[in-house]
Design a protein around this motif. Structure first.
Motif, PDB file in Angstrom:
ATOM      1  N   ALA A   1       0.985   9.253  -5.657  1.00 43.40           N
ATOM      2  CA  ALA A   1       0.034   9.728  -6.839  1.00 43.40           C
ATOM      3  C   ALA A   1       0.030   8.440  -8.083  1.00 43.40           C
ATOM      4  CB  ALA A   1       0.930  10.694  -7.894  1.00 43.40           C
ATOM      5  N   GLU A   2      -0.671   8.605  -8.483  1.00 41.03           N
ATOM      6  CA  GLU A   2      -1.029   7.583  -9.792  1.00 41.03           C
ATOM      7  C   GLU A   2      -0.331   7.210 -10.671  1.00 41.03           C
ATOM      8  OE1 GLU A   2      -5.057   6.175 -12.751  1.00 41.03           O
ATOM      9  OE2 GLU A   2      -5.681   7.693 -11.134  1.00 41.03           O
ATOM     10  N   ALA A   3       0.513   8.250 -11.283  1.00 40.90           N
ATOM     11  CA  ALA A   3       1.486   7.686 -12.106  1.00 40.90           C
ATOM     12  C   ALA A   3       2.378   6.963 -11.025  1.00 40.90           C
ATOM     13  CB  ALA A   3       2.014   9.180 -12.812  1.00 40.90           C
ATOM     14  N   ARG A   4       3.051   7.430 -10.396  1.00 42.86           N
ATOM     15  CA  ARG A   4       3.763   6.095 -10.037  1.00 42.86           C
ATOM     16  C   ARG A   4       3.418   5.766  -8.395  1.00 42.86           C
ATOM     17  NH1 ARG A   4       7.386   9.945  -5.699  1.00 42.86           N
ATOM     18  NH2 ARG A   4       8.697   7.874  -5.562  1.00 42.86           N
ATOM     19  N   THR A   5       2.806   4.679  -8.399  1.00 46.50           N
ATOM     20  CA  THR A   5       1.621   4.161  -7.646  1.00 46.50           C
ATOM     21  C   THR A   5       2.137   2.604  -7.687  1.00 46.50           C
ATOM     22  OG1 THR A   5       0.274   3.114  -5.687  1.00 46.50           O
ATOM     23  CG2 THR A   5      -0.906   3.736  -8.717  1.00 46.50           C
TER      24      THR A   5
ATOM     25  N   ALA B   1       5.006   1.240  -5.507  1.00 49.62           N
ATOM     26  CA  ALA B   1       4.535  -0.696  -5.193  1.00 49.62           C
ATOM     27  C   ALA B   1       5.400  -1.760  -5.348  1.00 49.62           C
ATOM     28  CB  ALA B   1       3.382  -0.994  -4.743  1.00 49.62           C
ATOM     29  N   PHE B   2       5.938  -2.676  -6.209  1.00 41.57           N
ATOM     30  CA  PHE B   2       6.610  -3.142  -6.286  1.00 41.57           C
ATOM     31  C   PHE B   2       8.017  -2.882  -6.212  1.00 41.57           C
ATOM     32  CE2 PHE B   2       9.447  -5.145 -10.142  1.00 41.57           C
ATOM     33  CZ  PHE B   2       9.118  -6.030  -9.862  1.00 41.57           C
ATOM     34  N   GLN B   3       8.705  -1.507  -6.308  1.00 42.27           N
ATOM     35  CA  GLN B   3      10.145  -1.244  -5.793  1.00 42.27           C
ATOM     36  C   GLN B   3       9.942  -2.038  -4.122  1.00 42.27           C
ATOM     37  OE1 GLN B   3      12.862  -1.237  -7.844  1.00 42.27           O
ATOM     38  NE2 GLN B   3      11.146  -1.314  -9.363  1.00 42.27           N
TER      39      GLN B   3
ATOM     40  N   ARG C   1       1.012  -1.245   0.364  1.00 41.42           N
ATOM     41  CA  ARG C   1      -0.086  -0.059   0.008  1.00 41.42           C
ATOM     42  C   ARG C   1       0.994   1.131  -0.053  1.00 41.42           C
ATOM     43  NH1 ARG C   1      -2.741   0.236   6.490  1.00 41.42           N
ATOM     44  NH2 ARG C   1      -1.147  -0.144   7.094  1.00 41.42           N
ATOM     45  N   ASN C   2      -0.123   2.168  -0.816  1.00 40.70           N
ATOM     46  CA  ASN C   2       0.713   3.863  -0.844  1.00 40.70           C
ATOM     47  C   ASN C   2       0.014   4.315  -1.389  1.00 40.70           C
ATOM     48  OD1 ASN C   2       0.852   4.051  -3.519  1.00 40.70           O
ATOM     49  ND2 ASN C   2       2.258   2.276  -3.825  1.00 40.70           N
TER      50      ASN C   2
END
Length: 119
Positions: free
Chosen positions: A70-74, A78-80, A66-67
């Motif tokens: 912003a939508e462009a980075r989420t 999360a994957f990282q 979870r985080n």
């Protein structure tokens, strides 16, 4: 996930609609009951959801993230984060896993990701 698996010489994961339903049910339960854990207050888990749906497996796993990026980075964030955690990374790179279902749900400003793996 499949790019990370390929970089490690592993076969790609196949998307499973049935596992995506399990992941979505888990995400909804996490939000509805206000917790962030692999086991709910009532003891339910991804394994319970798999059983209820009659999904058979020899090996299964779940990743949660979870985080509030912003939508462009989420998604990348999360994957990282998952790849930076030994246990979560182990699930992503588990050679016996062949199927995956993912749910991404937004609750307020928070994005919640549930990934369910099976062999």
């Amino acid at each position: 996930m499949n790019a990370a698996r390929a970089a490690s010489g592993l076969e790609p994961l196949a998307r499973s609609p049935a596992l995506a339903e399990v992941a979505l049910a888990r995400a909804r339960d996490l939000i509805a009951n206000g917790y962030f854990d692999h086991y709910g207050p009532d003891g339910r888990s991804a394994f319970s959801e798999l059983a209820v749906r009659g999904i058979r497996y020899g090996l299964a796993g779940e990743n949660l993230a979870r985080n509030n990026y912003a939508e462009a980075r989420t998604v990348e964030a999360a994957f990282q984060g998952l790849m930076g955690s030994a246990g979560h990374r182990a699930n992503i790179l588990e050679p016996r896993f062949s199927n995956v279902g993912v749910a991404a749900v937004r609750s307020g400003r928070t994005w919640l990701y549930v990934t369910v793996f099976t062999d």
